[in-house]
Design an enzyme around this catalytic site. Structure first.
Site, mmCIF file in Angstrom:
data_model
loop_
_atom_site.group_PDB
_atom_site.id
_atom_site.type_symbol
_atom_site.label_atom_id
_atom_site.label_comp_id
_atom_site.label_asym_id
_atom_site.label_seq_id
_atom_site.Cartn_x
_atom_site.Cartn_y
_atom_site.Cartn_z
ATOM 1 N N LYS A 185 0.858 -1.178 0.000
ATOM 2 C CA LYS A 185 0.000 0.000 0.000
ATOM 3 C C LYS A 185 0.896 1.230 0.000
ATOM 4 C CE LYS A 185 -2.339 3.553 1.952
ATOM 5 N NZ LYS A 185 -1.900 4.632 2.872
ATOM 6 N N GLY A 223 1.073 8.421 1.859
ATOM 7 C CA GLY A 223 1.841 9.291 2.735
ATOM 8 C C GLY A 223 2.867 10.126 1.994
ATOM 9 N N GLY A 247 -4.822 11.069 -1.334
ATOM 10 C CA GLY A 247 -5.427 12.166 -0.596
ATOM 11 C C GLY A 247 -4.916 13.551 -0.967
ATOM 12 N N ASP A 289 -5.616 1.258 2.705
ATOM 13 C CA ASP A 289 -5.088 0.218 3.596
ATOM 14 C C ASP A 289 -6.013 -0.993 3.593
ATOM 15 O OD1 ASP A 289 -2.922 1.789 4.400
ATOM 16 O OD2 ASP A 289 -4.056 2.697 6.042
ATOM 17 N N LYS A 326 -4.819 0.863 10.741
ATOM 18 C CA LYS A 326 -3.739 0.187 10.016
ATOM 19 C C LYS A 326 -3.411 -1.158 10.680
ATOM 20 C CE LYS A 326 -1.608 4.465 8.346
ATOM 21 N NZ LYS A 326 -2.034 4.290 6.946
#
Length: 343
Positions: free
Chosen positions: A87, A90, A123, A242, A301
């Site tokens: 995944k 970030g 995001g 996730d 997570k």
């Protein structure tokens, strides 16, 4: 009688030295020996090539490179032919250097026989385009409130922009990637989350049908999957990446699930970055949740990892995506790059 021609201004690019025998250290142009005469050499002081750069001077020696490759052999043998679900999110999505690092790692892993699958959200890109369209971004309990207009933007950004950009980067790095979303081949079927009245079109995974993925990984392609999917009626939903990665790893019987994050991993003391837990089992990490040591955004997570392990995934790791080549550190070393959770 020989005539000598002199100049008051000799060339600055080189100077003549007395004729002398060739030594191994001199940078010289040499004339062939003539009968009994001494071998004649013309020494040139001007630099023929620029000095080595710092990068060249500090480059690892060939012996060191060979040693590293040799030490990687046990890890390559362990994971060769195994499916690894990653995944991606970030800081690794926003930093060009980290993005290049992740892509390079994926390509290398594929080249040595692993079967990587990349799952992504997006995001920051979604927020950027919402802002351009003057649509406010709203979150509740860490989840994006997704009305019909926002869902349309989410689909366009994740499937049309982020996904295809990652596919292009992987292809340019030497592997062959295929971009998909949960819609394609009914890979994922979504359903609304329990509190959908407050969150809108935010979904969770109802079913996984990995048949569309199997021939791709069998033939050496790297699937790149955007975390959107539709329900049985065709309504699109935004799903946490996730969660998508964990459910895909379970459905494929993956050897390893890896979640890239913006933290070092699971910390014994969340206020102490040096208290990283390198390895822990399901029982231990559940106890940490009960004790409040795992909190906030780390809880979903960890629960995602626990769920995938309960469904047959061998190990799940939460690693520091801010670290260069964190994927290689996690897979190709004993030290790892975060926290590994075992069944």
């Amino acid at each position: 009688m020989a005539t000598t021609i002199t100049s008051n201004a000799p060339p600055k690019s080189f100077s003549f030295t007395p004729l002398k025998a060739l030594t191994s250290r001199s940078s010289s142009l040499c004339f062939p020996p003539r009968k009994s005469h001494q071998r004649l050499c013309l020494s040139i002081n001007a630099a023929v090539s620029p000095p080595p750069s710092n990068a060249t001077r500090n480059a690892p020696s060939p012996d060191y490179r060979v040693e590293i490759l040799s030490e990687s052999l046990p890890f390559i043998q362990k994971f060769r032919g195994k499916t690894i679900v990653v995944k991606y999110g970030g800081a690794a999505m926003t930093s060009p250097e980290l993005k290049a690092s992740v892509v390079s790692d994926l390509v290398l892993l594929a080249c040595v026989g692993l079967r990587p699958i990349l799952v992504h959200g997006g995001g920051p890109d979604i927020n950027h385009y919402l802002k351009q369209l003057n649509i406010p971004a709203e979150f509740r309990d860490g989840l994006r409130v997704t009305d019909a207009t926002t869902m349309e933007i989410v689909s366009m950004v994740l499937v049309g922009k982020v996904n295809k950009n990652l596919v292009s980067l992987i292809n340019a790095a030497g592997a062959t990637a295929v971009g998909l979303s949960g819609h394609d081949g009914r890979l994922l079927t979504a359903r609304p989350v329990p509190n959908s009245a407050q969150l809108g079109f935010v979904g969770e995974v109802a079913r996984v049908d990995p048949n569309v993925l199997r021939p791709l990984v069998d033939y050496g392609y790297i699937p790149v999957i955007a975390s959107v999917a539709a329900d049985d009626a065709g309504q699109a939903y935004n799903i946490n990446a996730d969660t998508v990665a964990g459910e895909l790893a379970a459905a494929l019987g993956a050897e390893k699930l890896i979640l890239l994050t913006d933290v070092a991993g699971i910390l014994e003391d969340k206020d102490d970055p040096g208290s990283l837990v390198k390895e822990i089992d399901i029982k231990g990490v559940k106890k940490m949740i009960e004790e409040g040591k795992v909190a906030g955004g780390m809880i979903p997570k960890v629960k995602c990892c626990i769920r995938s392990l309960a469904q047959g995934v061998k190990t799940a790791s939460i690693i520091d995506g801010r670290r260069q080549h964190s994927l290689l550190h996690e897979i190709m070393s004993d030290e790892g790059a975060g926290t590994m959770i075992t069944g």
